[in-house]
Design an enzyme around this catalytic site. Structure first.
Site, PDB file in Angstrom:
ATOM      1  N   CYS A   2      30.780  46.769  43.668  1.00 48.52           N
ATOM      2  CA  CYS A   2      30.793  46.228  42.302  1.00 48.52           C
ATOM      3  C   CYS A   2      31.223  47.369  41.518  1.00 48.52           C
ATOM      4  CB  CYS A   2      29.387  45.680  42.059  1.00 48.52           C
ATOM      5  SG  CYS A   2      29.230  44.027  42.949  1.00 48.52           S
ATOM      6  N   ARG A  44      31.686  42.174  39.260  1.00 51.44           N
ATOM      7  CA  ARG A  44      31.083  41.855  40.361  1.00 51.44           C
ATOM      8  C   ARG A  44      32.004  41.538  41.413  1.00 51.44           C
ATOM      9  NH1 ARG A  44      27.583  36.515  41.799  1.00 51.44           N
ATOM     10  NH2 ARG A  44      26.377  37.242  43.474  1.00 51.44           N
ATOM     11  N   ILE A  47      28.677  38.993  47.040  1.00 53.47           N
ATOM     12  CA  ILE A  47      28.512  39.021  48.597  1.00 53.47           C
ATOM     13  C   ILE A  47      27.313  38.602  48.892  1.00 53.47           C
ATOM     14  CG2 ILE A  47      27.792  40.738  50.592  1.00 53.47           C
ATOM     15  CD1 ILE A  47      29.742  42.753  49.144  1.00 53.47           C
ATOM     16  N   GLY A  68      26.017  47.839  45.075  1.00 52.79           N
ATOM     17  CA  GLY A  68      25.595  48.309  46.563  1.00 52.79           C
ATOM     18  C   GLY A  68      24.850  46.978  47.250  1.00 52.79           C
ATOM     19  N   GLU A  69      24.208  47.169  48.170  1.00 54.68           N
ATOM     20  CA  GLU A  69      23.570  45.901  49.032  1.00 54.68           C
ATOM     21  C   GLU A  69      22.257  46.654  49.647  1.00 54.68           C
ATOM     22  OE1 GLU A  69      24.854  42.787  52.511  1.00 54.68           O
ATOM     23  OE2 GLU A  69      26.295  44.356  51.725  1.00 54.68           O
ATOM     24  N   ASP A  90      19.519  40.291  46.169  1.00 55.37           N
ATOM     25  CA  ASP A  90      19.006  41.801  46.522  1.00 55.37           C
ATOM     26  C   ASP A  90      18.846  42.498  45.055  1.00 55.37           C
ATOM     27  OD1 ASP A  90      21.735  42.103  46.280  1.00 55.37           O
ATOM     28  OD2 ASP A  90      21.880  43.819  47.775  1.00 55.37           O
ATOM     29  N   VAL A 281      44.023  50.355  62.465  1.00 56.23           N
ATOM     30  CA  VAL A 281      45.130  50.546  62.057  1.00 56.23           C
ATOM     31  C   VAL A 281      46.027  51.308  63.050  1.00 56.23           C
ATOM     32  CG1 VAL A 281      46.238  51.988  59.945  1.00 56.23           C
ATOM     33  CG2 VAL A 281      44.228  50.563  59.647  1.00 56.23           C
TER      34      VAL A 281
END
Length: 307
Positions: A2, A44, A47, A68-69, A90, A281
């Protein structure tokens, strides 16, 4: 991912401009909140608790914008006794935990974060970052005004006449990094990992405090028995991978190179997710690890994509 930003005593601050330059970090919603001489901005990427996790989030006199998370946030709710949760977000856990436990709340969190918390009653603003500094946060400060944002490009577009810090640029060219709080610009600083800064909104006095110091971990007793060390690493790796897989409301995949670290993560993640999505990749030349990655993907039967 975010985006967060904010303006204090900054008449030229363009809230819509901040939303524009943080849009790529948060395409799902772009919101703002105003109180006296403060404007907060949040963009935002949904998630966790996709339906009810919009920000800024408000609990009484406290308002937060968060990037964050927090992977253990549902466990942490057991430590909050004075508040009834309304969502599965969260961010709500993070703010309620801070209101009840203060700065020690940040050390309880297993996750990555940058945040701004406004306290309307105390007339203060708190900015902070996670222990490793995974989530970015910068602020511009002069005597009577302050702007903060997740990215420098937001500050350069919202603050007039920023000047280059030649000494900081020279240090970066010489050392390969900006030292301590320095950035390429004068009067622009980086909030340090594992620390918070508290700003009093009436006079913009800043106080800085650390809630984490990695040196404390070097002072702990060493583990001299190999089997115990192996078990601790194995336990920590499984818990970390599992928490990151299961904490999201969206599907989680893994970047897979030919190295030991990403291969270990995929091996562990495959124990908890059927047909884990993996991505590699491919490069031309000697640094191409796609063949090794493909072997790992085949061994753990992942849904593999090579780019």
């Amino acid at each position: 991912m975010c985006g967060i930003a904010g303006f204090i005593n900054y008449q030229q601050g363009d809230i819509e401009k901040a939303k524009k330059f943080l849009y790529h970090r948060g395409p799902d919603s772009q919101t703002s909140y105003s109180f006296n001489n403060v404007n907060l901005v949040h963009t935002r990427l949904s998630i966790q608790d996709i339906r009810h996790g919009d920000q800024p989030l408000i609990i009484g006199d406290w308002i937060i914008v968060f990037n964050g998370e927090i992977y253990n946030h549902l466990e942490l709710r057991e430590k909050v006794k004075s508040y009834m949760f309304q969502t599965q977000s969260d961010t709500e856990t993070f703010l309620a935990l801070y209101i009840e436990h203060g700065v020690t709340a940040f050390s309880m969190c297993d996750g990555m974060f940058a945040f701004a918390i406004l306290n309307k009653k105390l007339n203060t603003l708190i900015l902070g970052r996670d222990r490793a500094g995974k989530k970015p946060l910068y602020y511009y400060k002069r005597q009577d005004s302050m702007v903060f944002a997740s990215e420098l490009i937001t500050l350069t577009n919202c603050v007039d006449k920023l000047s280059i810090d030649d000494t900081a640029i020279y240090s970066y060219i010489r050392n390969g990094f900006f030292y301590h709080k320095k950035t390429p610009f004068n009067d622009v600083y980086e909030v340090q990992p594992g620390s918070i800064i508290t700003v009093t909104l009436n006079d913009l006095i800043i106080q800085e405090k650390s809630f984490f110091n990695i040196l404390d971990y070097y002072k702990k007793d060493k583990i001299n028995e190999s089997e115990s060390a192996f078990n601790l690493v194995d336990e920590g790796l499984h818990k970390s991978v599992k928490d990151r897989l299961l904490s999201s409301d969206l599907e989680v995949g893994a970047f897979l190179s030919g190295g030991i670290d990403s291969s270990l993560i995929v091996a562990v993640a495959s124990e908890y997710v059927e047909k884990l999505k993996t991505f590699t990749v491919k490069f031309d030349g000697s640094f191409d690890e796609s063949k090794l990655a493909k072997l790992t993907a085949e061994k753990y039967e992942t849904d593999h994509t090579e780019i």
